[in-house]
Structures are given as structure tokens and as C-alpha cells.
Design a protein around this motif. Structure first.
Motif, PDB file in Angstrom:
ATOM      1  N   SER A  17       0.704  -1.301   0.209  1.00 42.39           N
ATOM      2  CA  SER A  17      -0.059   0.001   0.050  1.00 42.39           C
ATOM      3  C   SER A  17       0.921   1.361  -0.199  1.00 42.39           C
ATOM      4  N   GLY A  18       0.349   1.979  -0.788  1.00 39.91           N
ATOM      5  CA  GLY A  18       1.137   3.444  -1.028  1.00 39.91           C
ATOM      6  C   GLY A  18       2.320   3.421  -1.757  1.00 39.91           C
ATOM      7  N   LEU A  19       2.960   2.390  -2.226  1.00 39.01           N
ATOM      8  CA  LEU A  19       4.106   2.335  -3.294  1.00 39.01           C
ATOM      9  C   LEU A  19       3.329   1.792  -4.763  1.00 39.01           C
ATOM     10  N   GLN A  20       4.341   2.296  -5.493  1.00 40.34           N
ATOM     11  CA  GLN A  20       3.969   1.789  -7.024  1.00 40.34           C
ATOM     12  C   GLN A  20       5.235   1.045  -7.633  1.00 40.34           C
ATOM     13  N   GLY A  21       4.798   0.528  -9.010  1.00 39.82           N
ATOM     14  CA  GLY A  21       5.929  -0.032  -9.393  1.00 39.82           C
ATOM     15  C   GLY A  21       7.121   0.762  -9.861  1.00 39.82           C
ATOM     16  N   GLY A  22       8.294   0.342  -9.575  1.00 41.63           N
ATOM     17  CA  GLY A  22       9.675   0.655  -9.661  1.00 41.63           C
ATOM     18  C   GLY A  22      10.279   1.258  -8.420  1.00 41.63           C
ATOM     19  N   GLU A  23       9.156   1.505  -7.348  1.00 41.67           N
ATOM     20  CA  GLU A  23       9.837   1.919  -6.130  1.00 41.67           C
ATOM     21  C   GLU A  23      10.515   0.834  -5.207  1.00 41.67           C
ATOM     22  N   VAL A  24      11.288   1.248  -4.400  1.00 46.16           N
ATOM     23  CA  VAL A  24      11.985   0.265  -3.594  1.00 46.16           C
ATOM     24  C   VAL A  24      11.868   0.458  -2.231  1.00 46.16           C
ATOM     25  N   ARG A  25      12.450  -0.893  -1.518  1.00 49.19           N
ATOM     26  CA  ARG A  25      12.158  -0.733  -0.261  1.00 49.19           C
ATOM     27  C   ARG A  25      13.367  -1.441   0.267  1.00 49.19           C
ATOM     28  N   PHE A  26      14.089  -0.774   1.400  1.00 47.59           N
ATOM     29  CA  PHE A  26      15.302  -1.263   1.942  1.00 47.59           C
ATOM     30  C   PHE A  26      15.289  -2.414   3.093  1.00 47.59           C
ATOM     31  N   ILE A  27      16.282  -3.323   2.736  1.00 46.21           N
ATOM     32  CA  ILE A  27      16.207  -4.453   3.322  1.00 46.21           C
ATOM     33  C   ILE A  27      17.537  -4.454   4.321  1.00 46.21           C
ATOM     34  N   ALA A  28      17.394  -4.534   5.908  1.00 45.20           N
ATOM     35  CA  ALA A  28      18.470  -4.601   6.594  1.00 45.20           C
ATOM     36  C   ALA A  28      19.546  -5.436   6.570  1.00 45.20           C
ATOM     37  N   TYR A  29      20.603  -5.285   6.771  1.00 43.41           N
ATOM     38  CA  TYR A  29      21.897  -6.277   6.839  1.00 43.41           C
ATOM     39  C   TYR A  29      22.831  -5.850   7.576  1.00 43.41           C
ATOM     40  N   ASP A  30      23.246  -6.479   8.441  1.00 41.44           N
ATOM     41  CA  ASP A  30      24.209  -5.987   9.447  1.00 41.44           C
ATOM     42  C   ASP A  30      25.767  -6.106   8.779  1.00 41.44           C
ATOM     43  N   TYR A  31      26.052  -5.219   7.983  1.00 41.08           N
ATOM     44  CA  TYR A  31      27.523  -5.232   7.786  1.00 41.08           C
ATOM     45  C   TYR A  31      28.083  -3.964   7.743  1.00 41.08           C
ATOM     46  N   PRO A  32      28.983  -3.491   8.233  1.00 41.12           N
ATOM     47  CA  PRO A  32      29.913  -4.381   8.907  1.00 41.12           C
ATOM     48  C   PRO A  32      29.101  -4.906  10.411  1.00 41.12           C
ATOM     49  N   PRO A  33      29.583  -6.198  10.578  1.00 38.75           N
ATOM     50  CA  PRO A  33      28.810  -6.596  11.909  1.00 38.75           C
ATOM     51  C   PRO A  33      28.851  -5.531  12.987  1.00 38.75           C
ATOM     52  N   GLY A  34      27.604  -5.333  13.599  1.00 43.40           N
ATOM     53  CA  GLY A  34      27.340  -4.335  14.791  1.00 43.40           C
ATOM     54  C   GLY A  34      27.492  -2.994  14.242  1.00 43.40           C
ATOM     55  N   SER A  35      27.634  -2.503  13.053  1.00 43.81           N
ATOM     56  CA  SER A  35      27.558  -1.247  12.405  1.00 43.81           C
ATOM     57  C   SER A  35      26.275  -0.535  12.837  1.00 43.81           C
ATOM     58  N   ALA A  36      26.455   0.813  13.247  1.00 48.34           N
ATOM     59  CA  ALA A  36      24.979   1.452  13.254  1.00 48.34           C
ATOM     60  C   ALA A  36      24.638   2.115  11.903  1.00 48.34           C
ATOM     61  N   ALA A  37      25.672   2.015  11.100  1.00 49.60           N
ATOM     62  CA  ALA A  37      25.282   2.415   9.743  1.00 49.60           C
ATOM     63  C   ALA A  37      25.624   1.539   8.799  1.00 49.60           C
ATOM     64  N   PRO A  38      25.077   0.509   8.553  1.00 51.05           N
ATOM     65  CA  PRO A  38      25.674  -0.672   7.649  1.00 51.05           C
ATOM     66  C   PRO A  38      25.385  -0.518   6.167  1.00 51.05           C
ATOM     67  N   TYR A  39      26.156  -0.949   5.330  1.00 49.54           N
ATOM     68  CA  TYR A  39      26.355  -0.650   3.815  1.00 49.54           C
ATOM     69  C   TYR A  39      26.853  -1.738   3.048  1.00 49.54           C
ATOM     70  N   LEU A  40      26.663  -1.757   1.993  1.00 47.66           N
ATOM     71  CA  LEU A  40      27.452  -2.647   1.042  1.00 47.66           C
ATOM     72  C   LEU A  40      28.195  -1.699   0.013  1.00 47.66           C
ATOM     73  N   LEU A  41      29.385  -1.839  -0.598  1.00 47.28           N
ATOM     74  CA  LEU A  41      30.155  -1.154  -1.170  1.00 47.28           C
ATOM     75  C   LEU A  41      29.618  -1.053  -2.721  1.00 47.28           C
TER      76      LEU A  41
END
Length: 700
Positions: A411-435
Motif C-alpha cells: 500500500s502506498g507504493l507503485q511499480g519501480g519503487e524500492v524498499r530497503f532490507i536491513a543487513y548487518d555489515y559491518p557486523p554491529g555497525s550503526a550505519a551498515p552498507y554494501l560497497l
């Protein structure tokens, strides 16, 4: 009366009376669903009517095996099969020996780029380049057979359950049909064209589809006779993907950058479109090669990813869908993923997915391909890597993400829009990321999400993807699972074990916490056996991780401390002791054969680039495939700041050091300015020998 049965990608027409014995013998838990009686348009007899019953049976696990590239002919990259967590080590091949050393099987030690393991008949099949095709035991990883003499097999093979055969595309332009039991060649179809691109075949109920050169072919899988040929008018750069609902074959061509839809009935063109921005050209480079179309058949879309130039990496990505839409509307040349309507090729929406890949130093190769998951209610979503700036520079802005294909799924989103999936990297990071210049390739199995990085394999279980989640601040929640790294180089964390498991302190060049390792204290193995590609595959009771160095690891369900075995007890080859001083002066073209030796390399610089982490001095442009010198950031202060200001294209240089490897190319890691000497051009270019070598043999 007629029943339409949709099963395993095929539509079967069954008389109702003939179906009754089938219903009586259905496995427990099977269901008859979605009974639809449409308005009759034709009645053969006044007393009869047509009844259309889509019959959905409990899936046969063998039908859902990962039997071809991308799992299926739609190339979805998704399987409903799962292997319950926790996992244990089952076996490995073309990777570690019994003590964690290096024990390679293939010529050159690796596998061709994009090759995935596929399964069928209790075996695992692997395309292995000039070595042909290998078949391994699904249970033990032991080699059962190898088929050589069929040319350079650079494309993932396909297993066909109906014929119990394996289809392999050779760079020579031939499609081979191999007996799955022993690898014997049963038949071959010759195209008269050739290609070194990865172009895996797609197997359907009655035929095999494959591309070669400028054409796409449909071949009867039993007789190996041509059914149709489609001439694309340009190089077909990707393998075909198939839409069962439209009976269409989708491919893409270069250098014109068109996507083609082919009628699978007769091989005639249905439509052709150029989705990339008019300002983009093949020479940028903008390419389709090393990717593949993905079919979201329920939504009615073909997804195609384009590789864009390195410069697109540096755009600052917003954290909201509105911001992403505005960015890609303002800079349409940055659009990297396209959804095309299967009916006419039109673009229904902008996909909020930025470009990324494995690469650096002005080189950004094709990034991860989209994965399409279909839920029990028939709706589909895409899993891939998305971007949002939040730390350091633009290379620290990638995340696992879910892209919607319609406005009804969330609800509220349309085709092409995205949702973020949490992944804990680096382990324990408060601001996780992938390069973003190290984006992992994505695979999904049920609720398990996998990412294949060049050094490691990530895994997570999606927990809560409810509509309230998915924003950058409130992402979809996951449980981080065991990581697989190339080499455990933190010997203080755990001693080598046949289980290949370390409960904490798992570390290669980076820290990964807990999980499995292939090699023990072997360093950057992938740099020596680089293939630019790692992937996860899930099939039957195994999870397969194909590493960037071409090894295959099989994990299965069980306590991680209980695994072990399956690796050949082959002693690792010992490298010679390091030389204290240069032992030879060599041209840069000869560096590959001097691995592990201290030499002086001579040549003229053709490429100088600072990517923010290292300075690369290359002897060809593009620099891929040739010798280079690398100056890591930690050594820059010894050069008085930025080393690239001291060296320029056209300079003749002598670079001394030990020949090692960097992403498959020979390299010297330079740590002091004394290792690089700028000399007169005539010495290096052969106009005369250096003074200390005049009259000599070339050895110092």
C-alpha cells in the motif's frame, strides 16, 4: 470438456474424464484451485460445455531444481526450495585441500565468468572453459566424469530431466547434447558462428533456446533439429530468457543496444526497443553483455540491466523514492535497470535502481542481475541491490533492496519503487552498507536472501516485510546468517578445522564475524584466480557457493561444528622463498610468468588513476588483462601526498618488486617511491639498453 493445466511452465489440455484417475492419485496436500468457467464462445454439441480448470499440484522437488542458468528459463534467480538453517560444510571442489591449502582442478584454477553450478539426476554440472564440462556427485562432490574435446565451454550448462541430458554451448558455436550419466556426446548442432560471451542455453518442454553470434536458435531437444532461427542484425550479447505466458523469447543486442522479443512459435520478431537513454552509446561503455534478461511473467515484464560507465558511480543517491525518481528523471542516462512490457516493449515506470558492480580504477563491470520472486498469491517482487548515500563517498551507498512491480503489492507504493532490507555489515555497525563498486550478486531461496561478493558470501533470512517497513529508516528486518569467506587469515581466532567453521573472528582482508572459510591463511586467493563473479545456488539439500576464484562449496543443513570431509587431500604447491633483490629485468608483457619473484618491470605508462583507495599505474588502456603497479592509500604519505601527481601517461618507468596478483592480473604492490624509477624512453622502448645492461643478457 477441456481442462487447462498449468504445470512446470507448460499448458496441458486434458479431458475431464481422463483427469479423474489423476485426481484420485494426487499426493496428500495437493489441491485443485481456481476453477473458472468462462462464457462459452463455441459449443461442439448442444449438451456439452467447455470447463477450464487450472490445476495446481504440489511441486515436484526435482522439477524445481536449479537446472539451468538463473534457475529456470525465465532466469528469475529464485527458487522456492530452502535448506533449513543452521548449515554445515558438506564438500568442496576446485578449492581447498584437506588442510586448507589450495588444490585447484581446472586449467588455470578458476571457472569462466558467470558460470553457475546446475543440478539434475543426483549430479552437479559445471562449465569449465577449455576443460569442457565436469559432473560431480551431489552427495560427495567427487568427480564422476569430464567431457573435453568440445571447445571452450564458457556458458552455464543446462540439465534436462525429460531426456536426462546436459546441453552445453561451446564458444565454437555448437550446441552439444551430453548424456548425463557419463558425459558422452549424443548429438551436436552447429551454427557456423562463434562467441566468447557467456550465453547459457534455456531448456523448455520441447526445445532448447540459445544465442550465438548475431542469431537466436530454437532446436528440438530430442532430435536436435532446427525449429527456427532469428537474425538479430547485431551481436546477441545475452542469453535468451523465456516468457511462458506470452510464448516470447527475450534477448538484447550490441552495439545498437536494442532489446528484442521473438515469437517462440515461428521465430518472428514481435517487437524491438532501445530502452537506454539516447545519449548512451556502446562506446561509453554502455553494455548488456555479462547480464541476462529476467522475466516477471505474472507482472508481465521483462527486466534488463545495462552496464554504465564508471562516472555514474559518483552520483549522490537519495534515501526516498521521490528523491530517486527526481534524480533519474533529471539524469535519465543514469537509469540502469529497465522494466519492459512483454506485450509491446514499452517502459511502464522508472526502476529506482542505480548502477554498481565489481570494479575500481575507472572500471565498473556489469553489476548484479534482478531476482524475481513470486509469492503464493501470485504477486511478484524484485530483489536486487539499491543505493542511498549515507556515509563517506558514493561508493558506500549500496543495500539489499526490494523493488515493486505494481501498486497493489504494498500500500502506498507503485511499480519501480524500492524498499530497503536491513543487513548487518559491518557486523554491529550503526550505519551498515554494501560497497557500490563491490556490489554482490543476488539469489533468493524462499525467505533466504543471498549476496555473492568477490571475497565473501552473505546470507540473511527475511523476517518482516510488512507494509510499514521498507523505508531507509525503518527497513525490512532480517536475521544475519553465516558468512562464507575465501580465506581465514585471523589464525588467532580459530585453528584450522575440517568443519571450515569459525564461530568468531572470521577475517580475510576484512572482518566478517562468524561463518565458514574455504582456505586457511592463504590471503587473497581470488586475485590469483579472478573471475569477477561469485554466486549462490540452492538446489535439493545443498546450498552451493561458487567463489570468485572458481571454487565450489556445498553446505547443507546441520550443526556447523559437525561438517567436514569431501575435499581432496592434495598438498598445496609451495611458492619459492622471496628474493631479496631483483633477479631479472623483464618487459611488462612477461610479468605473468614471474609470479612470486622479485623483478624489475620496464614499460611505458598508458594509464594513471586514483580511485580514492589506491593509485593504479597501468601499461595498457584499458588496464584489464595486463601488468600494473598499485600504490595503496596507506603508503601515499611516503610519496608526498597523491602519487598520481608524480607519474603521467607516456613516461617510461622501471618498477621493482615481487610479482603478485590483482583481480587476475600480475601486479607489484609499491610501498616506497624508490621502487619506481622514471627513465629515458629509449631505454624502455628498445632503442637502446639501460647502461647497466649493455652487452648483457638482461639479468641483473
Amino acid at each position: 470438456m477441456i481442462i487447462h493445466r498449468h504445470f512446470a511452465g507448460a499448458i496441458l489440455l486434458l479431458p475431464v474424464l481422463a483427469l479423474l484417475p489423476v485426481i484420485a492419485t494426487l499426493p496428500r496436500g495437493s489441491q485443485l484451485m481456481s476453477v473458472v468457467v468462462p462464457q462459452a464462445t463455441h459449443q461442439p454439441q448442444a449438451t456439452s460445455s467447455s470447463l477450464y480448470l487450472p490445476l495446481i499440484m504440489r511441486p515436484d522437488p526435482n522439477v524445481n531444481e536449479w537446472s539451468q542458468h538463473g534457475h529456470d528459463a525465465q532466469r528469475t534467480g529464485y527458487t522456492p526450495q530452502t535448506v533449513p538453517y543452521p548449515w554445515r560444510w558438506r564438500w568442496s571442489w576446485n578449492g581447498p585441500n584437506a588442510s586448507g591449502g589450495i588444490a585447484k582442478v581446472t586449467t588455470g584454477g578458476t571457472l569462466p565468468r558467470n558460470v553457475q553450478p546446475v543440478t539434475g539426476g543426483g549430479r552437479v554440472y559445471l562449465a569449465a572453459g577449455i576443460d569442457g564440462v565436469f559432473a560431480l556427485s551431489e552427495a560427495t562432490g567427487q568427480q564422476l566424469w569430464r567431457r573435453s574435446g568440445i571447445g571452450d565451454v564458457r556458458s552455464t550448462v543446462a540439465y534436462d530431466r525429460d531426456t536426462d541430458t546436459v546441453f552445453a554451448v561451446s564458444a565454437t558455436g555448437r550446441l552439444y547434447q551430453l548424456r548425463a550419466q557419463d558425459g558422452a556426446v549424443l548429438a551436436a548442432f552447429a551454427t557456423g558462428q562463434s562467441s566468447t560471451l557467456p550465453l547459457p542455453p534455456a531448456v523448455l518442454s520441447d526445445r532448447v533456446l540459445f544465442a550465438m553470434g548475431t542469431a537466436v536458435y530454437a532446436v528440438d531437444k530430442r532430435t536436435m533439429q532446427l525449429l527456427w532461427r532469428y537474425d538479430a542484425g547485431a551481436t546477441v550479447a545475452v542469453p535468451p530468457a523465456y516468457s511462458p505466458s506470452r510464448n516470447l523469447v527475450i534477448v538484447a543486442t550490441e552495439p545498437d543496444l536494442f532489446v528484442h522479443a521473438i515469437n517462440n512459435v515461428d521465430g518472428m520478431r514481435r517487437w524491438r526497443v532501445r530502452p537506454v537513454h539516447a545519449g548512451r552509446r556502446f562506446e561509453d561503455p554502455t553494455e548488456f553483455r555479462f547480464g541476462w534478461p529476467v522475466i516477471a511473467d505474472g507482472a508481465g515484464y521483462a527486466l534488463i540491466k545495462a552496464r554504465l560507465p564508471w562516472q555514474t558511480l559518483w552520483r549522490d543517491w537519495p534515501q526516498t523514492n521521490n528523491g530517486m525518481r527526481q534524480l533519474l528523471t533529471q539524469y535519465p542516462g543514469d537509469q540502469a535497470l529497465f522494466a519492459l512490457d512483454l506485450d509491446d516493449g514499452s517502459v511502464p515506470f522508472i526502476a529506482h535502481v542505480g548502477h554498481g558492480g565489481y570494479g575500481d580504477n575507472d572500471y565498473l563491470p556489469m553489476g548484479p542481475q534482478p531476482v524475481v520472486k513470486r509469492f503464493p498469491d501470485g504477486r511478484e517482487v524484485v530483489y536486487t541491490i539499491i543505493r542511498a548515500r549515507h556515509a563517506h563517498d558514493a561508493r558506500w551507498d549500496s543495500h539489499f533492496g526490494e523493488m515493486l512491480l505494481d501498486s497493489a503489492t504494498v500500500s502506498g507504493l507503485q511499480g519501480g519503487e524500492v524498499r530497503f532490507i536491513a543487513y548487518d555489515y559491518p557486523p554491529g555497525s550503526a550505519a551498515p552498507y554494501l560497497l557500490t563498486d563491490e556490489q554482490p550478486n543476488v539469489t533468493v531461496a524462499g525467505d533466504y536472501l543471498f549476496g555473492a561478493h568477490w571475497e565473501a558470501g552473505f546470507a540473511a533470512r527475511i523476517l518482516d516485510r510488512s507494509a510499514a517497513r521498507g523505508s531507509f529508516g525503518v527497513p525490512i528486518t532480517t536475521q544475519r546468517l553465516a558468512t562464507v569467506v575465501t580465506s581465514q587469515d585471523n589464525a588467532g581466532a580459530c585453528a584450522f578445522s575440517a568443519t571450515h567453521y569459525c564461530a568468531g573472528g572470521l577475517e580475510n582482508t576484512r572482518f566478517y564475524d562468524f561463518g565458514f572459510y574455504l582456505y586457511y591463511r592463504q590471503g587473497a586467493v581470488y586475485d590469483r584466480y579472478w573471475s569477477e563473479y561469485a554466486v549462490w545456488v540452492v538446489s535439493n539439500e545443498n546450498i552451493y557457493f561458487r567463489t570468485a576464484d572458481g571454487a565450489i562449496v556445498a553446505l547443507t543443513s546441520g550443526a556447523p561444528q559437525s561438517g567436514g570431509g569431501g575435499a581432496p587431500a592434495v598438498a598445496a604447491a609451495a611458492l619459492p622463498a622471496p628474493d631479496a633483490a631483483p633477479v631479472a629485468v623483464i618487459p611488462h608483457t612477461a610479468a605473468r610468468v614471474w609470479e612470486g619473484r622479485h623483478v624489475t618491470v620496464i614499460g611505458t605508462l598508458q594509464y594513471v588513476f586514483n580511485n580514492g583507495k589506491q593509485v593504479l599505474l597501468g601499461f595498457s588502456n584499458p588496464h584489464r588483462g595486463s601488468f600494473k603497479a598499485l600504490i595503496r592509500q596507506a603508503a601515499w604519505e611516503r610519496f608526498g601526498g597523491r602519487p598520481e601527481t608524480r607519474y603521467r601517461v607516456g613516461q617510461a618507468v622501471r618498477i621493482s618488486g615481487v610479482i603478485t596478483w590483482y583481480q587476475g592480473d600480475p601486479a607489484i604492490m609499491v610501498t616506497t617511491p624508490e621502487q619506481i624509477e622514471v627513465v629515458e624512453d629509449r631505454w624502455v622502448l628498445g632503442e637502446s639498453a639501460p647502461p647497466d645492461q649493455q652487452g648483457g643478457s638482461g639479468a641483473e
